[in-house]
Scaffold this active site. Structure first.
Site, short mmCIF file in Angstrom:
data_model
loop_
_atom_site.label_atom_id
_atom_site.label_comp_id
_atom_site.label_asym_id
_atom_site.label_seq_id
_atom_site.Cartn_x
_atom_site.Cartn_y
_atom_site.Cartn_z
N HIS A 1 7.60 39.71 2.36
CA HIS A 1 7.68 38.38 1.75
C HIS A 1 8.03 38.36 0.26
CE1 HIS A 1 3.22 39.18 1.25
NE2 HIS A 1 3.56 38.86 0.02
N ASP B 1 1.62 44.22 -2.16
CA ASP B 1 2.99 43.84 -1.83
C ASP B 1 3.79 45.11 -1.53
OD1 ASP B 1 2.85 41.03 -2.07
OD2 ASP B 1 2.83 41.20 -4.24
N HIS C 1 -4.68 43.13 -1.31
CA HIS C 1 -3.31 42.74 -0.97
C HIS C 1 -2.33 43.62 -1.75
CE1 HIS C 1 -0.05 40.16 0.28
NE2 HIS C 1 0.34 40.03 -0.97
N ASP D 1 -0.03 35.56 1.74
CA ASP D 1 0.77 35.32 0.53
C ASP D 1 2.23 35.01 0.81
OD1 ASP D 1 1.16 35.15 -2.25
OD2 ASP D 1 1.84 37.21 -2.35
#
Length: 999
Positions: free
Chosen positions: A547, A232, A230, A342
């Site tokens: 997000h 970001d 993951h 997430d």
């Protein structure tokens, strides 16, 4: 000395570096002037980049050995060899070596030059004192190791064996005989091993292999392990650094796949693929090869892993449209799973949008973060507000960053809330958030647990294999209806108000540009639809919906980038809009005698509107308001004396009369009276438009959370700086203004505006905000009793309780809405509208809009700025549907465009009309493949089953239903009848139509 993990070592033949504040490409870097460096040196400050030239000479005596280049630093590194990135190095991600050879051959080069690109930031940025604190601008990053080593693979394998056995012994429990078998086997291995004699290691390993090869029974749970990383797209580091994080992480995955052909890796976010494609074409070509082998697996189908609450319905459609088109174009396939592990909650409209984009499967895990209630499922069907259902899976380990440890494997089985219904689940392994991804050790741990008695089966798998099995087992699964609300991080509906405003404004701008450009194409063959420019602007907007950006949970550098992108969308959007309008004017305006000055009014919404518009900016006028009415394009004549007299016309059923001061004050004292019923909206002794300030100190996640205990600290704002005074009276617009002191050093100025024919009272608000850990809200106590309030979401609305009966009700003390919320009882209600706010609540009879927060981490300057926003209150008779609350909220967010037009006349012209007020025509755009094909998107907004007729004056030769990816539906042809196109809607259904225009 006894052999350890590393054998002999030797330093680099030469180590030199140069430093730059820029993130520069390899070709530019290697041409710089390098100066000597040594292990132990520190580099910085934060966000700088150091390039190291490392000359290596492998000793001849190391023939036949596995040789690693070891690099340890608290900054993130990338190894470059022969002009290509070859290995990511991040100490926090347990990646500190580049494997030069698994067995040094005479034919391999013994001398070589590597470059190491070192970012002066860690895996999680550079927070000062804690991970989410604002970055320390002066942090230094130390090079603690740079050397060639012999790697003792047999020692490594023995250590992994022992780790698994000891974990089994410790974690399986005394009631399980396997724990004792593991313990005694580990003990035998230790006894058998002579650490000074590697020849004793194979026999010890055989003991471990005997345990690992004892198979499971057929009923054992199967874990589908999928590599993951993951990343970001921005968070505690800027967008630019994310590009390098993707490269560092994915090149590491490629190296692992070369050595482990069974490894699979699920990777989302088309934007990140596009970044690597642009900046690292060599690496991207390798990734494409592994995608073809079905090891590197694109998932998600969206441009970025966006926030699940705040983007508009159309923005969410574009996340999928841009993402799926990218994956189709680059890899020859679209994604079949929505992948959003997430984000901070999930809109109840998402199932329908997924289904419309070719997706029936959904994976996330964030609801495991719920603060109050434990979510009752890990595998279930999720049903949206229209009835659409998707198969949903939460990995029961409640993480997307597992390390393949025994403890995680056991938790995955024990924690699974759907035992007995399904016997398969996912385990996502690899370092995440800041990137990093899987490691060899994670893979080696799971190889030993693939089918070992006492542990669940662990197989390296793919999302498709997992969901295919779950689909076969799904007959006993439960269904969850409505939103997946995260009971945490609900401060993100308000934090970084300028980002929220930029998002709403740019959604409007792109909507209007698309509508006007499409009409310009339809009316004039010479006009070119700005497809590539619109795609670029949409991708910027979609990127900012990531997000940790749109929610405001990012550092100041990211906020600056995001605001710059909004500025670019506004700038280019204004130009594109102007070009479309000019083309329309050329097509529609007809020359006429005389020189009466007129104003052309363009309405980008699909219904008739009657509004007061300002003449500011129109030549020869003083800015006084005037009336505009229009369903498409209308001409309005402006007379200089018009402002000073009452209009002599009646528009619809509303007669326009000038406002007296007394009438205005009646409204300003917030005794909102609904015409025809003389009912007051505000209870006796209460004040509407009441500002309240709260202490706002979360437990940890500062920019993310607002805790329930903040409600106990409410302080009404009452300090008047400038008393109420009438600013406009006697015409079509009445207004009054005042100023307040808020807290110790902030000020609020408000103009309260009431227009003729307008059913709502607007509050144009400006705030100089200089607070720390405070939360500003505005409250409207209303004379309405209802157990539920209604909130607009994407393409529809939903109800949430106004009481706190249960822990599930109470956990929603702060919720989100889009353009409106409403509290109604039978026959009467009050709505709150807004132009850029998202946080809200309705408790008892008090409607509250969240205006500003002031967190200090991860951005110490968050929201300390000048803010301007508008909200409105709208009392209404009947239901909010019948009273037109939905249309009024659109009107407030999509103002009419007034364009000067002299010496010409324009016939009233409307491009589209819809027969039912329950149906909103949301989008008019050109279809993605170029050509004279228009996409029209409508949705049922009232929550009703209805037939609506869509009429258009465009030259349509063929019409058909399509999905959200603009693919024609089977048997989707729509007859072109005299009344238009007949469309059937069930509650909240979204319909998209392809209109093929005549040439």
């Amino acid at each position: 000395p006894p052999p350890g993990l590393f054998g002999d070592c030797c330093p680099p033949a030469s180590l030199s570096f140069f430093q730059t504040p820029r993130r520069i490409p390899y070709d530019e870097a290697v041409g710089q002037e390098f100066r000597p460096a040594k292990v132990g040196d520190s580099f910085g400050p934060t966000w700088e980049t150091c390039w190291f030239k490392v000359e290596l000479s492998i000793p001849q005596a190391w023939a036949g050995q596995e040789v690693h280049f070891v690099w340890e630093s608290d900054g993130e590194g990338m190894v470059w060899r022969d002009g290509q990135p070859v290995q990511g190095l991040t100490k926090e991600g347990e990646k500190t070596s580049y494997i030069l050879t698994s067995s040094l051959k005479e034919s391999e080069p013994h001398s070589l030059t590597l470059y190491v690109e070192l970012a002066c930031n860690g895996l999680f940025g550079a927070g000062k004192g804690s991970m989410i604190a604002p970055p320390d601008p002066d942090r230094r990053f130390t090079l603690s190791k740079a050397e060639l080593v012999i790697f003792n693979r047999d020692v490594y394998e023995l250590l992994v064996d022992l780790e698994i056995l000891l974990d089994m012994a410790q974690l399986l429990g005394e009631e399980n005989q396997r724990s004792f078998q593991a313990l005694y086997t580990a003990n035998q291995m230790v006894n058998m091993c002579d650490v000074t004699d590697p020849s004793t290691f194979p026999a010890a390993r055989d003991l471990a292999a005997a345990i690992f090869s004892q198979r499971n029974g057929k009923s054992q749970h199967t874990i589908h392990a999928v590599g993951h990383c993951h990343i970001d797209s921005a968070w505690l580091w800027p967008y630019e650094e994310t590009i390098r994080k993707c490269a560092r992480s994915w090149v590491t995955v490629v190296r692992l796949m070369e050595r482990n052909p069974e490894l699979t890796f699920a990777c989302s976010q088309a934007q990140q693929f596009e970044w690597v494609r642009t900046w690292y074409p060599g690496l991207y070509a390798q990734i494409q090869e592994f995608v073809a082998k079905e090891q590197f697996i694109p998932v998600g189908g969206t441009w970025v892993e966006m926030d699940g609450n705040l983007p508009s319905g159309e923005s969410m459609v574009r996340q999928f449209l841009q993402g799926q088109l990218f994956f189709q174009e680059q890899f020859g396939r679209i994604c079949s799973e929505f992948w959003l592990p997430d984000t901070f909650g999930y809109s109840a409209q998402l199932p329908q949008l997924m289904r419309g984009c070719g997706i029936r499967r959904f994976l996330t895990q964030k609801l495991s973060w719920n603060l109050v209630n434990t979510f009752p499922h890990h595998t279930f069907f999720w049903e949206g507000i229209d009835g659409s259902r998707v198969l949903t899976h939460f990995p029961p380990g409640d993480s997307y960053g597992m390390h393949g440890r025994v403890e995680e494997i056991l938790k995955t089985v024990k924690n699974n809330k759907d035992k007995g219904c399904v016997n398969h689940s996912a385990l996502l392994f690899g370092f995440g958030d800041g990137g990093g991804g899987p490691t060899q050790k994670m893979l080696d741990r799971m190889k030993r647990m693939s089918d070992t008695d006492g542990l669940p089966r662990v197989q390296i798998s793919t999302p498709d294999r997992l969901f295919s099995v779950l689909e076969k087992e799904s007959s006993q699964l439960c269904t969850w209806v409505g939103e997946l609300f995260l009971e945490l991080h609900n401060g993100t509906y308000t934090t970084q108000a300028q980002i929220k405003k930029g998002n709403r404004e740019c959604e409007r701008i792109l909507h209007d540009v698309e509508v006007l450009s499409t009409l310009a194409v339809a009316r004039g063959s010479a006009f070119q639809y700005p497809a590539s420019q619109l795609q670029r602007l949409w991708r910027l907007l979609l990127l900012n919906q990531f997000h940790d950006v749109l929610p405001g949970s990012c550092i100041q550098l990211v906020v600056e980038d995001a605001l710059q992108y909004y500025t670019e969308i506004r700038r280019v959007g204004a130009r594109l809009q102007e070009e479309a309008v000019q083309s329309l004017c050329r097509e529609l305006l007809q020359p006429k005698a005389g020189s009466t000055e007129s104003t052309l009014v363009l309405n980008t919404l699909p219904w008739e509107r009657t509004e007061v518009i300002s003449r500011t900016g129109l030549p020869g006028h003083d800015g006084a308001p005037d009336l505009a009415s229009g369903g498409g394009l209308r001409e309005v004549r402006l007379s200089p004396s018009y402002w000073n007299r009452a209009p002599q016309t009646s528009l619809g059923s509303s007669h326009c009369t000038p406002f007296s001061t007394a009438f205005l004050l009646f409204f300003l004292h917030c005794c909102f009276s609904v015409p025809l019923c003389s009912r007051e909206s505000v209870p006796d002794g209460c004040y509407a438009n009441q500002f309240a300030l709260f202490d706002d100190v979360p437990l940890y996640w500062d920019a993310w959370d607002v805790m329930d205990y903040h409600l106990e600290t409410r302080k009404p704002v009452t300090m008047l700086l400038k008393p109420l005074e009438i600013t406009l009276a006697g015409g079509l617009r009445g207004s009054a203004s005042f100023s307040l002191q808020i807290g110790k050093s902030s000020t609020l100025t408000q103009e309260i505006i009431l227009d003729a024919t307008c059913p709502y009272l607007r509050f144009l608000t400006q705030v100089e905000w200089k607070e720390a850990h405070k939360f500003l809200k505005v409250e409207f106590p209303v004379q309405v009793r209802s157990t539920n309030a209604t909130y607009e979401i994407q393409f529809g609305h939903l109800q949430r309780p106004t009481h706190w009966n249960t822990s599930w009700d109470w956990a929603r003390f702060e919720v989100w809405a889009h353009k409106w919320l409403d509290l109604s009882e039978h026959g009467f209600g009050v709505a709150l509208l807004n132009d850029c706010k998202y946080g809200a609540s309705a408790h008892g009879n008090i409607l509250s809009l969240s205006l500003l927060r002031a967190p200090k981490s991860p951005d110490a300057t968050a929201d300390i700025a000048h803010h301007q926003f508008t909200y409105a209150v709208m009392p209404h008779l009947g239901s909010f549907q019948d009273a037109g609350v939905i249309q009024c909220a659109y009107n407030m967010n999509f103002p009419l465009h007034a364009v000067p037009a002299s010496s010409a006349q324009c016939p009233a012209w409307s491009a589209f009309s819809v027969s039912s007020p329950a149906v909103v025509l949301e989008t008019v755009k050109q279809a993605s493949p170029r050509g004279r094909t228009v996409v029209v998107r409508l949705y049922e907004a009232h929550g009703s089953t209805v037939v609506a007729w869509l009429q258009t004056s465009l030259p349509v030769k063929e019409a058909m239903l399509c999905d959200l990816l603009e693919r024609p539906a089977a048997q989707g042809s729509l007859p072109l009848e005299q009344r238009g196109m007949r469309l059937s809607f069930t509650p909240f259904r979204v319909l998209s139509i392809l209109l093929v225009l005549r040439q």
